[in-house]
Design a protein around this motif. Structure first.
Motif, mmCIF file in Angstrom:
data_model
loop_
_atom_site.group_PDB
_atom_site.id
_atom_site.type_symbol
_atom_site.label_atom_id
_atom_site.label_comp_id
_atom_site.label_asym_id
_atom_site.label_seq_id
_atom_site.Cartn_x
_atom_site.Cartn_y
_atom_site.Cartn_z
ATOM 1 N N GLN A 2 44.981 29.307 1.696
ATOM 2 C CA GLN A 2 44.261 29.484 0.441
ATOM 3 C C GLN A 2 44.115 30.980 0.211
ATOM 4 N N GLY A 3 44.457 31.429 -0.983
ATOM 5 C CA GLY A 3 44.344 32.840 -1.285
ATOM 6 C C GLY A 3 43.851 33.055 -2.700
ATOM 7 N N LYS A 33 46.264 47.141 -11.654
ATOM 8 C CA LYS A 33 46.419 46.917 -10.215
ATOM 9 C C LYS A 33 45.975 45.509 -9.867
ATOM 10 N N VAL A 34 46.728 44.877 -8.956
ATOM 11 C CA VAL A 34 46.416 43.535 -8.504
ATOM 12 C C VAL A 34 46.390 43.545 -6.981
ATOM 13 N N PHE A 35 45.392 42.881 -6.417
ATOM 14 C CA PHE A 35 45.213 42.800 -4.973
ATOM 15 C C PHE A 35 45.151 41.322 -4.600
ATOM 16 N N ALA A 36 45.569 40.987 -3.371
ATOM 17 C CA ALA A 36 45.563 39.589 -2.930
ATOM 18 C C ALA A 36 44.962 39.496 -1.533
ATOM 19 N N TYR A 37 44.189 38.425 -1.331
ATOM 20 C CA TYR A 37 43.508 38.216 -0.057
ATOM 21 C C TYR A 37 43.506 36.736 0.303
ATOM 22 N N VAL A 38 43.342 36.461 1.609
ATOM 23 C CA VAL A 38 43.089 35.104 2.078
ATOM 24 C C VAL A 38 41.674 34.745 1.634
ATOM 25 N N ASN A 39 41.496 33.548 1.147
ATOM 26 C CA ASN A 39 40.195 33.088 0.643
ATOM 27 C C ASN A 39 39.320 32.628 1.807
ATOM 28 N N CYS A 40 38.847 33.608 2.588
ATOM 29 C CA CYS A 40 38.037 33.295 3.760
ATOM 30 C C CYS A 40 37.132 34.483 4.065
ATOM 31 N N CYS A 41 35.837 34.252 4.084
ATOM 32 C CA CYS A 41 34.878 35.315 4.388
ATOM 33 C C CYS A 41 34.944 35.649 5.877
ATOM 34 N N PRO A 42 35.008 36.934 6.232
ATOM 35 C CA PRO A 42 35.073 37.296 7.646
ATOM 36 C C PRO A 42 33.769 37.029 8.400
ATOM 37 N N HIS A 43 32.693 36.715 7.700
ATOM 38 C CA HIS A 43 31.407 36.451 8.354
ATOM 39 C C HIS A 43 31.327 35.024 8.888
ATOM 40 N N ALA A 44 31.527 34.050 8.029
ATOM 41 C CA ALA A 44 31.314 32.657 8.430
ATOM 42 C C ALA A 44 32.548 31.780 8.246
ATOM 43 N N GLN A 91 41.236 39.529 4.736
ATOM 44 C CA GLN A 91 42.623 39.615 5.192
ATOM 45 C C GLN A 91 43.542 39.746 3.974
ATOM 46 N N PRO A 92 44.255 40.872 3.871
ATOM 47 C CA PRO A 92 45.111 41.077 2.701
ATOM 48 C C PRO A 92 46.396 40.260 2.759
ATOM 49 N N LEU A 93 46.946 39.981 1.599
ATOM 50 C CA LEU A 93 48.255 39.355 1.446
ATOM 51 C C LEU A 93 49.136 40.316 0.662
ATOM 52 N N ARG A 94 50.437 40.192 0.827
ATOM 53 C CA ARG A 94 51.358 41.033 0.061
ATOM 54 C C ARG A 94 51.320 40.615 -1.396
ATOM 55 N N VAL A 95 51.288 41.595 -2.282
ATOM 56 C CA VAL A 95 51.262 41.313 -3.716
ATOM 57 C C VAL A 95 52.071 42.370 -4.445
ATOM 58 N N GLU A 96 52.814 41.940 -5.445
ATOM 59 C CA GLU A 96 53.593 42.835 -6.300
ATOM 60 C C GLU A 96 53.538 42.294 -7.719
ATOM 61 N N VAL A 97 53.657 43.193 -8.678
ATOM 62 C CA VAL A 97 53.837 42.793 -10.064
ATOM 63 C C VAL A 97 55.294 43.080 -10.396
ATOM 64 N N VAL A 98 56.059 42.017 -10.684
ATOM 65 C CA VAL A 98 57.477 42.120 -10.955
ATOM 66 C C VAL A 98 57.767 41.542 -12.332
ATOM 67 N N ASN A 99 58.325 42.350 -13.207
ATOM 68 C CA ASN A 99 58.610 41.901 -14.568
ATOM 69 C C ASN A 99 57.383 41.261 -15.227
ATOM 70 N N VAL A 133 52.706 38.288 -11.460
ATOM 71 C CA VAL A 133 52.055 38.524 -10.174
ATOM 72 C C VAL A 133 52.738 37.658 -9.132
ATOM 73 N N MET A 134 53.256 38.313 -8.091
ATOM 74 C CA MET A 134 53.968 37.632 -7.009
ATOM 75 C C MET A 134 53.213 37.882 -5.705
ATOM 76 N N VAL A 135 53.048 36.842 -4.877
ATOM 77 C CA VAL A 135 52.298 36.967 -3.630
ATOM 78 C C VAL A 135 53.105 36.372 -2.500
ATOM 79 N N GLY A 136 52.988 37.018 -1.327
ATOM 80 C CA GLY A 136 53.616 36.522 -0.106
ATOM 81 C C GLY A 136 52.614 36.545 1.020
ATOM 82 N N GLY A 137 53.029 36.065 2.175
ATOM 83 C CA GLY A 137 52.145 35.990 3.342
ATOM 84 C C GLY A 137 51.777 37.353 3.886
ATOM 85 N N VAL A 138 51.035 37.328 4.967
ATOM 86 C CA VAL A 138 50.538 38.558 5.592
ATOM 87 C C VAL A 138 51.661 39.388 6.184
#
Length: 113
Positions: free
Chosen positions: A31-32, A40-51, A97-105, A108-113
């Motif tokens: 889940q991300g 600018k676009v940023f991508a992350y795993v949808n998980c809090c590092p606390h709990a 936890q970041p995920l790879r993200v790019e804006v292409v044409n 928004v494109m996303v890939g794994g860690v």
């Protein structure tokens, strides 16, 4: 870039705004979410590092009211969209936890860690 998936058109993502997605299948996928601030676009795993809880408090709802920070629904921790660093809350100093993200044409494109 073949291992990346298209999330949405950049123009379909509010500024600021966020959108959740699934990398992989329902059973073992990741889940991300993506966050847009300006062009600018940023991508992350949808998980809090606390709990370990998912961050969003509703579909696509990841940001504080002013859209400046990512906010965890469980304990209200606040994270910088550009780095994922927690700046307030029980996990202060830890990061999403970041995920790879790019804006292409303009997509928004996303890939794994």
């Amino acid at each position: 870039m073949t291992d990346m998936i298209q999330i949405c058109a950049l123009n379909d993502l509010d500024d600021p705004g966020a959108r959740e997605f699934l990398l992989g299948d329902e059973k073992s996928g990741t889940q991300g979410f993506v966050v847009r601030h300006g062009n600018k676009v940023f991508a992350y795993v949808n998980c809090c590092p606390h709990a370990g809880a998912m961050l969003n408090w509703g579909p696509g709802k990841f940001l504080t009211r002013d859209g400046a920070l990512i906010m965890c629904s469980m304990h209200g921790a606040n994270f910088l969209p550009s780095t994922g660093l927690c700046v307030a809350g029980p996990c202060k100093g830890r990061s999403l936890q970041p995920l790879r993200v790019e804006v292409v044409n303009d997509y928004v494109m996303v890939g794994g860690v």
